[in-house]
Design an enzyme around this catalytic site. Structure first.
Site, PDB file in Angstrom:
ATOM      1  N   TYR A 236       0.838  -1.204   0.000  1.00  0.00           N
ATOM      2  CA  TYR A 236       0.000   0.000   0.000  1.00  0.00           C
ATOM      3  C   TYR A 236       0.869   1.249   0.000  1.00  0.00           C
ATOM      4  O   TYR A 236       0.641   2.181  -0.790  1.00  0.00           O
ATOM      5  CB  TYR A 236      -0.892  -0.021   1.239  1.00  0.00           C
ATOM      6  N   SER A 237       1.869   1.274   0.850  1.00  0.00           N
ATOM      7  CA  SER A 237       2.761   2.424   0.927  1.00  0.00           C
ATOM      8  C   SER A 237       3.450   2.672  -0.412  1.00  0.00           C
ATOM      9  O   SER A 237       3.576   3.818  -0.862  1.00  0.00           O
ATOM     10  CB  SER A 237       3.801   2.206   2.032  1.00  0.00           C
TER      11      SER A 237
END
Length: 243
Positions: free
Chosen positions: A153-154
Site C-alpha cells: 500500500y505504501s
C-alpha cells in the site's frame, strides 16, 4: 450561507462511501454540482436521490479498462465541463508482503495508481483547453515515509506522490492546480476488516479521523485564491505517533 464553489462541476471517484461520500456532501454544500462516480450502481441511485438534483450518478468500474476510459467522456456528455476532479477511489493491502497474492497486488496497484493516472490523463486536455481546473488525489501519510507494516500500500502511495508532484509542475503553466491530500488512518471501507471493538478503542483513543475531517481539508484546498496551491496536506489523528 456562503457557496464558494457555486456552479462548479466536480467529479469524485469512490463516491459511494468514506472519504468520497463525505467530500461529495461537502462540495454539494459549497454549491457545486457533483458527479459521484462509483461501481456500486445501487448505492449511487440511493445517494443521488437523497442528496438531490445537484448529485449526479456515474456508474464506473475503474478496474475495467473500458469503463475507466469511458468515465470522463460520459461525464462531459452529462455536464459539459469538469472544474474539479477528485481521484479518491483506492484499496488497501497491509501486513507482510509474503502473506498477500500477486492478484491482490495487481488489483491494488491498478486502482491506486493506474486508474488515477488514466483518469487524470483523460481530463487534462479538457482543463488545459479551458485554462482552469483543480485535480486532487487522495494519497496517504503512507506515501511520505517507509511504512513497514503495509509496504505494498505504501509503495502505491509513494508512486502517487511522485506522479502528483511531477504533474503539478507541468500543469501550473496551464492554470490547473494539482494537489494531494494525505490522511492518516480514516474510518472508511479500508478498515472494514477491523474488529468492531478495535475500531471503537482506536476512535476513543484519538487514533482515527473521520471522512468528514478529510472532506473539510479538501474544501479548504479548493477554495484558496487561484494564485495559491496547497500542494499536499497531511492530516493525522492527534494520537498518531508512528510518523
Amino acid at each position: 450561507m456562503s457557496k464558494p464553489l457555486q456552479d462548479k462541476i466536480a467529479v469524485v471517484t469512490g463516491a459511494a462511501s468514506g472519504i468520497g461520500l463525505a467530500t461529495s456532501r461537502a462540495l454539494l454544500e459549497a454549491g457545486a454540482r457533483v458527479v459521484m462516480a462509483d461501481r456500486n450502481a445501487e448505492a449511487l441511485a440511493a445517494l443521488t436521490t437523497e442528496l438531490g438534483e445537484g448529485a449526479i450518478a456515474q456508474v464506473t468500474d475503474l478496474l475495467d479498462a473500458q469503463s475507466c476510459a469511458r468515465m470522463v467522456p460520459e461525464v462531459l456528455e452529462k455536464t459539459g465541463r469538469i472544474d474539479i476532479l477528485h481521484c479518491n477511489a483506492g484499496s488497501y493491502i497491509g501486513g507482510e508482503l509474503a502473506d498477500t497474492t500477486p492478484e491482490a497486488i495487481d488489483r491494488m496497484l491498478n486502482l491506486n495508481v493506474n486508474a488515477v493516472i488514466k483518469n487524470v490523463h483523460a481530463v487534462a486536455p479538457h482543463m488545459i483547453g479551458r485554462r482552469t481546473g483543480d485535480i486532487i488525489v487522495t494519497c496517504s501519510v503512507a506515501g511520505h515515509f517507509p511504512t513497514y507494516w503495509e509496504p505494498v500500500y505504501s509503495g502505491s502511495k509513494w508512486a502517487i506522490t511522485s506522479f502528483v508532484q511531477g504533474l503539478r509542475r507541468q500543469m501550473v503553466q496551464h492554470n490547473v492546480r494539482v494537489a494531494q491530500i494525505s490522511p492518516g488512518p480514516v474510518v472508511s471501507a479500508l478498515l472494514d476488516d477491523w474488529p468492531a471493538e478495535n475500531l471503537r478503542k482506536a476512535r476513543e483513543a484519538g487514533g482515527l479521523i473521520e471522512p468528514e475531517d478529510v472532506a473539510e481539508a479538501i474544501l479548504f484546498m479548493l477554495t484558496r485564491r487561484r494564485s495559491v496551491t496547497i500542494r499536499d496536506m497531511i492530516i493525522l489523528p492527534s494520537n498518531f505517533d508512528r510518523v
